[in-house]
Design a protein around this motif. Structure first.
Motif: not given
Lengths: 316, 316
Positions: B74, B83, B146, B151, B153-155, B157-161
């Motif tokens: 992360v 992090d 995208v 893409f 995610g915010y900071l 920290k997303g796209a944890e599919l």
């Protein structure tokens, strides 16, 4: 001349049009009942209403900049078409082409998408750039704002947040799949879950609440009886929050929204619901250790979100 | 002077650095084994390797434009920090700050994110703007493109599919949640599912394939025996494809990718796997009636995807 943007809230039974300024204020508002059974009537009703509002706007000295549509169905935002809409017979409507004589820019999106845009620009999530909205009604609709922009997926066909799998091989969903979030977290699902619990527990206070008539069960039944301490109602609400919470954790892991906005009928439960969801997510670290907080808020714009959001498709 | 972009493929056991040009070609490549148990050693090994590659690049007349990192963990892409990273003790690493003396732009992302970027810019999904990538290894990683852009995610920290719920209240996942896609569709999950099936069916040809030693079961066991017609192996593979397919349908409904790229160890099954997944999605209309086709392809860049993708964080 003040600029206005027309927002069209499309429904199968009625069409609402508003002229919205850059501050999200509705300056003109009009509506027409329509016949969802007949596409030709639907389209001509819509066009007449638009022409009427455009005329009124010009008379009032406004400059009409374009028309945005929020459609309860599947669109193609590139071609400007409605590809599928539950309440309208006839699958495909080339809306932009049909309205080309109006000589205005036309943008089309899904109704939950425009509601998200409205809440982010002018409502509960104002000031935040990363937002998701879930509308909890007959179905579960989703809208996503990423870095301040509406995220619609390729051709405007994505962001169908109600149609992610919550329970593999679970209940049949209206979309054709099994086990979708919508099948467990919509208002319709809450009704089903409430009735099942009542049938299993004849001593539940929920029976009193609906005059011993299961046909009087509504989205309020479980929530109101839970507030009064009925054990079975609390079980229904806790289960519902858990289903919804797991869906929200999915969206946290995908989008990491700063704000999650809850709209639709169930959102009338206000902070009683949002606090429970907040606590559910917090206890689970918003899906992941080191994930930032996502604040759960209730939608603010209510019935006007459709018009304001549709207009917002054109507001810079 | 040819411009190059350094791509760093960060692992807990080794760090790989490549100097990549705008065509995605690796012009210099170097690696160092490192000690994931000790953050200070890890960081100084990385810095020395970077200094070495930068020196070599300059000697060869390349202009170094910046450094991109693909991290198995992360990150915070705004602050330029790691992090959390499974193999490294010590949770928080202020990487950009630590490397500030190199005086180069630094970008940090998750390893699956940069693999997606590599495949979209230079690999299997070249020419497509809407792409998702799933890496099927020890875990399930996800990357999303995208409209031609990564893409995250915010900071970042997303796209944890891998961490969307597939089975509510299902198996415990490494992330802390229950029932994540990763718990059913990773290579580790496939091993578990293979062993369970073998234990239940001692007459399966899978026993022969692994010399009657269940410790020799690998990601190949079920796939290779399914190809030879073993009924139980086919059941394992079909179930695995179904789990994975349901996850992909979620991502179709959210992103509507033009291309879905499958990477990681399991992707060695090639078209045998991608054809099955394609057929699974097609039979289900890619999640929704009127949804466009999403083509399932196998990752092309293999071991170099990490370096090329990390460098791609800086390539316009």
């Amino acid at each position: 001349m003040e600029k206005v943007y027309l927002g069209v809230d499309v429904g199968g039974m009625s069409i609402k049009v508003g002229a919205v300024n850059e501050n999200g204020e509705i300056l003109i508002k009009d509506t027409v009942k329509t016949d969802g059974e007949n596409v030709d009537n639907f389209l001509s009703d819509m066009k007449k209403l638009l022409e009427k509002v455009i005329k009124e706007a010009k008379e009032k000295g406004y400059e009409v900049e374009g028309i945005g549509f929020g459609v309860p169905g599947v669109v193609n935002n590139k071609e400007g078409t409605i590809d599928k809409m539950a309440n309208i017979k006839g699958k495909y409507i080339p809306l932009r082409e049909y309205l080309s004589s109006l000589n205005l820019p036309i943008r089309i999106s899904n109704d939950a998408n425009v509601a998200a845009l409205a809440e982010q620009k002018f409502g509960a999530a104002k000031g935040y750039n990363n937002v998701i909205l879930l509308t909890l009604g007959t179905g579960v609709g989703g809208g996503v704002i990423v870095d301040g922009k509406l995220f619609e997926g390729y051709l405007g066909k994505g962001a169908e947040l109600g149609h992610v799998c919550l329970i593999y091989n679970g209940l049949k969903c209206g979309c054709g799949r099994n086990g979708c979030l919508e099948a467990y977290a919509s208002a319709s699902a809450l009704l089903r879950e409430t009735k099942e619990k009542m049938e299993a527990h004849k001593d539940s206070a929920m029976w009193d609440y609906c005059d011993n008539d299961i046909n009087k069960v509504s989205g309020l039944t479980s929530f109101e009886c839970a507030k009064k301490g009925d054990k079975y109602a609390i079980e229904v609400v806790d289960q519902y929050v858990s289903y919804l919470g797991e869906g929200l954790l999915d969206f946290c892991n995908i989008f990491r929204p700063e704000v999650i906005v809850i709209g639709g009928g169930i959102s009338n439960q206000g902070e009683y619901l949002s606090n429970k969801l907040q606590s559910y997510l917090e206890k689970r670290n918003y899906g992941y250790e080191t994930a930032p907080r996502s604040e759960v808020l209730i939608a603010k714009l209510k019935n006007d979100a459709g018009i304001i959001g549709a207009a917002s498709l054109l507001i810079k």
